[in-house]
Design an enzyme around this catalytic site. Structure first.
Site, PDB file in Angstrom:
ATOM      1  N   GLU A 141       0.841  -1.200   0.000  1.00 59.02           N
ATOM      2  CA  GLU A 141       0.000   0.000   0.000  1.00 59.02           C
ATOM      3  C   GLU A 141       0.872   1.244   0.000  1.00 59.02           C
ATOM      4  OE1 GLU A 141      -0.821  -2.698   1.528  1.00 59.02           O
ATOM      5  OE2 GLU A 141      -2.822  -3.070   0.742  1.00 59.02           O
ATOM      6  N   HIS A 164     -10.512  -5.344  10.081  1.00 55.95           N
ATOM      7  CA  HIS A 164     -11.138  -5.143   8.784  1.00 55.95           C
ATOM      8  C   HIS A 164     -12.432  -4.354   8.894  1.00 55.95           C
ATOM      9  CE1 HIS A 164      -8.447  -8.549   8.060  1.00 55.95           C
ATOM     10  NE2 HIS A 164      -8.459  -8.198   6.794  1.00 55.95           N
TER      11      HIS A 164
END
Lengths: 367, 468
Positions: free
Chosen positions: A96, A165
């Site tokens: 990322e 998450h």
């Protein structure tokens, strides 16, 4: 193009097992629009928005993990690799920090990247680039570097995906000057706001919701046009009312509308505001509504401390204090990392009943 | 869609795999899928990319073919290509016996080495290079003194790294986009940034292109293709790769160039950027100024590899180690690297060995962690300016007279630049709110009004030298 875009909620795919256990929201108020109007899932809305923007501007390109060959982790970018090729739909290695930094660099040099995070939880590994390389660059360089980049992906809780998450990042990103933060709810929101985000010359964080991807909403002809665009910084009044204002965004808008139905049965008219834009926040619309109803319930899915609701509460207290007839109520997620077990997860997130109770308390109809 | 590919592209894939067998040299093996595919304009490369991309998923289905041919040989397909097997248990050593040699053209005394290869430099370029090295050194000296006198809040010098700064800039074209760390003002100087412009940024005045938004030495110039310095370490590396990708997509005859220090190579961004640049085939130069120190951290505490140059191979990137204090070697290395990066669309890693003669910044006193003798030795015996001056003079292009003329001119210019910059007004109040976004939003316009109202009602509480 319509052939590959229309898809039922079930074969939408995606990672979480939630696709099998997803509850279908019955959007009674939305469906009371004129019969014969088209419907579109949020997934298709996002896909068509990206497709049209890529078609209109050759500088727009998509990058992220699994966006190309896999057709997107949640199938949002389905069909784009075939149509635009691997130079414009770029499958990245797992970094990322790497692909966000690279996207920002590409934006510096004049391209318009649409960077996908598989979920915004993973954006934390890239947050330095979002904030220090993208958000602050125009200011630090005194206008010499602008960053026309859009960061998008699912945000907030899904179903049964646990603590790492499920976090909502609206409050974090919306506190940074230099960023714009958008949160769509319906298919029309998704199309109009994503197009606005891609066209915007500033960095935009676009917070989607995994559980909304498969939801169908009626969509107008105007919204289906490829030049359709919604303004950034304007909230939408989803339902008018005169007794209590409920502000919220993303999936909670659906919950608030259901709560409004329940409240209507008890004679309480709730005005539901879909924020659409977390930064800049449409303080004018929120305050105008509160000045009309005199009561406010703010709802969000994320953690309560320093949240979006806190900001709205402060804004209303600063600007409309004398209009308030009751203390402002905040409904937010529980102040714990999201538990996995389904029963605990349900307790950790705002439910329709919580919103109803808060609204009634604001109207002094219950304790 | 996968079905369609299996049947129609299978024969193409088999042909490509057949070319793989019999390759012995590593450079061929690394291009196993590309060597017979055309390097043309982007449109013709799309189809081959698609085949490459889908290749790995097809190796499994075709692995049965591999094993039929190779039942008795020591080669087998795994995802990623063929590898030879070995029956010996052998760990690759953590380092080579010998360190990677360092490319240089001039010896310590500035004499050209007898069998040195280098890109020839004209008199004009050589004289400009040397003059700019002197200018950079003098500029650093005078700004450093100004900080010590309290006239600047902060400064960071590039002492000892003048050759890296100027020679690399000289070997690049003005279209190459620079992503600096913070110790490369020489690149701006070479491209035409004036001493007055440097001073304006350091004093944060109205004429500063940065509108007084950043600390001194955070220079930037759109016009000169030099991205504004951002102090976060190594974040400019992935940014440079992205910009290189953009240049490649536009088919420009230019590359991205990014600088960083030995310390920066420890950051996650370094690894992500190098890996990504190799995969993306981005035309970018990664220039590492290995000056031995990251504030007080010596390289022995920074990494255990043979410097930074060996890390290139780990990512599939061509690399070179250069004597960073040798202006001619730096010039040649960057020149050649740039050609390769653009022509072959690949990243290149250059490790320039040097020494940070100055303190990390004016907030640092490096004698607290290294000996003053060591600093002195590098400053005197291994000085990049004196080495290059000897070479330039040996060509008859420089003399004591030109040296003293230059130095007195620069000194005058610098003192004048500081005098003017100090006197120039600070930026206007509205610049506190501009450039946050492309168009100032309502909340910022409101805030500015509030500030102005507050200043009007309480004028004594606000500094009188900030223009409204």
């Amino acid at each position: 193009m319509w052939g590959i875009l229309r898809r039922s909620a079930v074969d939408g795919g995606g990672f979480s097992a939630s696709s099998l256990r997803r509850t279908r929201f019955s959007l009674v108020s939305a469906r009371s629009y004129a019969a014969g109007s088209k419907e579109m899932t949020v997934r298709d809305a996002l896909n068509s928005a990206i497709d049209e923007e890529m078609s209109a501007d050759p500088k727009v390109f998509v990058m992220g993990e699994e966006v190309g060959q896999y057709q997107g982790a949640y199938k949002i970018t389905k069909g784009l690799l075939e149509k635009y090729g691997p130079e414009r739909v770029y499958d990245t290695p797992i970094t990322e920090a790497g692909f966000t930094g690279i996207g920002v660099g590409a934006a510096y040099a004049g391209l318009k990247p649409v960077v996908e995070f598989m979920t915004f939880n993973f954006s934390m590994q890239a947050i330095d680039h979002i904030i220090n390389s993208a958000a602050k660059s125009n200011y630090m360089s005194a206008g010499q570097i602008n960053v026309p980049i859009a960061f998008r992906g699912p945000n907030g809780a899904a179903a049964g995906v646990g603590a790492q998450h499920s976090q909502c990042y609206a409050a974090w990103y919306a506190s940074v000057p230099g960023l714009k933060v958008l949160a769509p709810y319906s298919a029309e929101d998704a199309r109009g706001l994503l197009k606005a985000a891609i066209r915007d010359p500033d960095p935009v964080v676009f917070l989607e919701n995994e559980l909304l991807y498969g939801e169908s909403f009626p969509i107008s002809e105007e919204a289906l046009d490829s030049s359709f665009c919604l303004p950034i910084g304007k909230a939408k009044i989803e339902r008018e009312g005169k007794d209590v204002t409920i502000t919220t965004f993303s999936k909670m808008v659906g919950f608030a509308l259901k709560a409004a139905e329940k409240l209507a049965e008890e004679g309480i008219g709730a005005e539901v505001i879909n924020l659409r834009s977390i930064r800049p926040l449409d303080r004018a619309t929120i305050n105008a509504s509160v000045r009309k109803t005199s009561r406010l319930v703010t709802v969000e899915e994320g953690f309560p401390q320093h949240g979006v609701c806190a900001e709205i509460c402060a804004s209303v207290v600063e600007e409309s204090f004398s209009y308030l007839d009751a203390p402002v109520a905040r409904i937010a997620g529980a102040d714990v990392p999201m538990p996995y077990a389904a029963n605990l997860e349900r307790l950790a997130l705002p439910q329709v009943e919580d919103i109803v109770r808060a609204a009634k308390r604001a109207c002094y109809r219950s304790k | 869609m996968a079905q369609h590919l299996k049947s129609s592209s299978k024969s193409i894939l088999l042909n490509i795999l057949r070319h793989n067998i019999g390759f012995s040299s590593p450079s061929h093996a690394s291009r196993h899928l590309r060597h017979n595919l055309p390097h043309g304009p982007l449109s013709t490369r799309l189809a081959p990319n698609l085949i490459t991309r889908y290749c790995n998923t097809m190796v499994d289905t075709l692995s049965s073919i591999g094993s039929h041919e190779d039942t008795n040989s020591q080669v087998m397909d795994f995802p990623g290509g063929k590898v030879a097997f070995t029956p010996e248990i052998h760990f690759i050593s953590e380092s080579n016996e010998e360190r990677v040699p360092c490319y240089r053209v001039l010896d310590d005394n500035g004499q050209q080495l007898t069998n040195s290869q280098f890109v020839p430099v004209s008199k004009e370029i050589a004289v400009k290079m040397y003059s700019d090295m002197v200018t950079l050194q003098m500029m650093d000296n005078i700004f450093y003194e100004a900080q010590r006198q309290g006239r600047l809040s902060f400064y960071a010098t590039a002492f000892g790294e003048e050759a890296i700064n100027i020679a690399s800039a000289a070997a690049l074209s003005p279209d190459d986009v620079i992503f600096p760390q913070y110790r490369e003002p020489g690149v701006l100087l070479w491209r035409g940034f004036t001493l007055q412009e440097f001073a304006n940024q350091c004093f944060g005045n109205k004429s500063d292109y940065g509108k007084g938004r950043q600390m001194p030495v955070h220079y930037g110039s759109n016009k000169l293709n030099y991205f504004t310095v951002s102090a976060t370490i190594a974040t400019q590396l992935p940014n440079a790769v992205g910009a290189a990708y953009s240049l490649k997509m536009d088919g420009k005859d230019a590359c991205a160039v990014t600088f960083f220090g030995d310390g920066g190579s420890s950051e996650g961004d370094f690894h992500a950027a190098l890996n990504f640049a190799a995969v993306m085939e981005a035309p970018v130069l990664f220039i590492c100024r290995n000056n031995g120190w990251a504030i007080s951290t010596p390289t022995s505490d920074q990494f255990r590899s043979d410097g930074v140059v060996v890390k290139g191979r780990a990512y599939g990137i061509r690399s070179i180690r250069v004597d960073g204090n040798d202006a001619l070697a730096m010039y040649s290395a960057v020149h050649e690297a740039r050609e390769m990066a653009i022509r072959e669309r690949r990243p290149i890693l250059i490790e320039a060995l040097t020494y940070r003669v100055g303190h990390h910044s004016t907030s640092d006193d490096s004698t607290r962690y290294r000996s003053a003798d060591e600093i002195e030795w590098w400053n005197k015996a291994r000085n990049p300016l004196s080495r290059f001056r000897t070479w330039v003079e040996s060509n008859g292009w420089w003399s004591d007279e030109t040296e003293s003329d230059l130095r007195s001119r620069i000194k005058k210019e610098m003192l004048e630049a500081i005098r003017v910059a100090e006197k120039t007004e600070k930026p206007n109040l509205n610049h506190m709110f501009s450039d946050v976004y492309d168009v100032p939003p309502l909340n910022l316009r409101e805030q500015e009004l509030l500030v102005r109202q507050a200043i009007k009602s309480h004028p004594l509480d606000y500094p009188s030298d900030v223009p409204l």
